[in-house]
Design a protein around this motif. Structure first.
Motif, PDB file in Angstrom:
ATOM      1  N   UNK A  99      -6.317   1.288  -0.342  1.00 55.03           N
ATOM      2  CA  UNK A  99      -6.437   0.141   0.558  1.00 55.03           C
ATOM      3  C   UNK A  99      -6.445  -1.187  -0.194  1.00 55.03           C
ATOM      4  N   UNK A 100      -6.345  -1.138  -1.516  1.00 51.47           N
ATOM      5  CA  UNK A 100      -6.438  -2.349  -2.312  1.00 51.47           C
ATOM      6  C   UNK A 100      -5.054  -2.925  -2.609  1.00 51.47           C
ATOM      7  N   UNK A 101      -5.000  -4.243  -2.683  1.00 48.67           N
ATOM      8  CA  UNK A 101      -3.754  -4.905  -3.043  1.00 48.67           C
ATOM      9  C   UNK A 101      -3.547  -4.825  -4.555  1.00 48.67           C
ATOM     10  N   UNK A 102      -2.328  -5.060  -4.976  1.00 46.21           N
ATOM     11  CA  UNK A 102      -2.037  -5.044  -6.412  1.00 46.21           C
ATOM     12  C   UNK A 102      -2.833  -6.120  -7.130  1.00 46.21           C
ATOM     13  N   UNK A 103      -3.026  -7.253  -6.463  1.00 46.83           N
ATOM     14  CA  UNK A 103      -3.807  -8.346  -7.054  1.00 46.83           C
ATOM     15  C   UNK A 103      -5.246  -7.912  -7.288  1.00 46.83           C
ATOM     16  N   UNK A 104      -5.847  -7.245  -6.295  1.00 42.10           N
ATOM     17  CA  UNK A 104      -7.226  -6.774  -6.431  1.00 42.10           C
ATOM     18  C   UNK A 104      -7.344  -5.752  -7.554  1.00 42.10           C
ATOM     19  N   UNK A 105      -6.370  -4.842  -7.633  1.00 37.72           N
ATOM     20  CA  UNK A 105      -6.384  -3.828  -8.681  1.00 37.72           C
ATOM     21  C   UNK A 105      -6.299  -4.475 -10.065  1.00 37.72           C
ATOM     22  N   UNK A 106      -5.438  -5.474 -10.190  1.00 35.85           N
ATOM     23  CA  UNK A 106      -5.267  -6.164 -11.466  1.00 35.85           C
ATOM     24  C   UNK A 106      -6.549  -6.882 -11.865  1.00 35.85           C
ATOM     25  N   UNK A 130     -16.014   0.221  -8.254  1.00 33.73           N
ATOM     26  CA  UNK A 130     -14.986   1.192  -8.631  1.00 33.73           C
ATOM     27  C   UNK A 130     -15.257   2.563  -8.026  1.00 33.73           C
ATOM     28  N   UNK A 131     -16.521   2.913  -7.871  1.00 35.59           N
ATOM     29  CA  UNK A 131     -16.882   4.222  -7.322  1.00 35.59           C
ATOM     30  C   UNK A 131     -16.755   4.289  -5.805  1.00 35.59           C
ATOM     31  N   UNK A 132     -16.807   3.139  -5.143  1.00 35.87           N
ATOM     32  CA  UNK A 132     -16.817   3.141  -3.681  1.00 35.87           C
ATOM     33  C   UNK A 132     -15.529   2.622  -3.046  1.00 35.87           C
ATOM     34  N   UNK A 133     -14.732   1.865  -3.810  1.00 40.96           N
ATOM     35  CA  UNK A 133     -13.500   1.306  -3.251  1.00 40.96           C
ATOM     36  C   UNK A 133     -12.439   2.391  -3.084  1.00 40.96           C
ATOM     37  N   UNK A 134     -11.663   2.257  -2.037  1.00 37.27           N
ATOM     38  CA  UNK A 134     -10.511   3.132  -1.836  1.00 37.27           C
ATOM     39  C   UNK A 134      -9.284   2.422  -2.399  1.00 37.27           C
TER      40      UNK A 134
END
Length: 207
Positions: free
Chosen positions: A101-108, A94-98
């Motif tokens: 650049x993430x998909x909605x699936x990844x965020x979910x 969570x601290x390093x991901x942008x």
């Protein structure tokens, strides 16, 4: 023959009671001084550790290495059977991901893992992804967790919602202590006040 820094790092991986009690990590300064071949050797060792019992320190060191394979291992650690390793890896992600650049699936998926971590008592992880759903999980924990956790969760939720100056605002301690009540009616009243003060009373159960 390996360098002195290599041996220092290996020695730091031997965790005795004091290091465990104080939450001391591996020697990252020594890690940063390793030669390329030594870094590769340590990376392999850390990844192998995570395949076994694992430790949050392995995750921290892999993040410091920052290679593609190290990052992949950290991402996999989000599904580790050790809850501490799992939570720590999730925080690092969570601290390093942008997020852009993430998909909605990844965020979910990440949000679901944060909610699960909160439900298992790691309420502080909510600060790394304070979505409405995560705050709702905190609100639920303030009513359903054990008495000590309820007190701390209530304090932390007020902080995340901008209603407290720090994670445990001592000026509001009398209110927080109401969540230690074993009387269901008293606890419910405190919870309803928390819900209104945080504005989460407008959130529906499916959000």
């Amino acid at each position: 023959m390996h360098s002195e820094a290599y041996q220092l790092f290996l020695d730091s991986m031997i965790i005795e009671f004091d290091q465990w009690h104080d939450g001391t990590g591996y020697d990252l300064e020594a890690l940063g001084r390793l030669a390329p071949d030594e870094r590769a050797s340590i990376e392999e060792l850390l990844i192998e550790n995570l395949k076994q019992a694992g430790d949050w320190r392995d995750v921290e060191a892999l993040v410091a290495l920052g290679t593609t394979s190290a990052s992949t291992a950290v991402d996999k650690a989000r599904f580790h059977n050790n809850t501490q390793v799992r939570s720590y890896a999730l925080k690092m992600i969570l601290d390093t991901k942008n997020y852009k650049d993430m998909t909605e699936k990844d965020m979910t998926e990440l949000e679901e893992q944060v909610v699960q971590a909160v439900e298992h008592g790691d309420y502080k992880i909510a600060e790394h992804m304070p979505t409405m759903r995560v705050k709702k999980a905190l609100l639920d924990s303030a009513r359903e967790a054990d008495s000590e956790t309820r007190v701390n969760v209530a304090a932390f939720l007020l902080y995340l919602c901008g209603q407290a100056l720090e994670p445990f605002d001592w000026s509001q301690r009398p209110f927080f202590l109401r969540f230690a009540e074993n009387n269901p009616k008293e606890l419910q009243q405190a919870w309803e006040e928390l819900r209104k003060r945080t504005g989460l009373y407008v959130i529906k159960n499916n959000l």
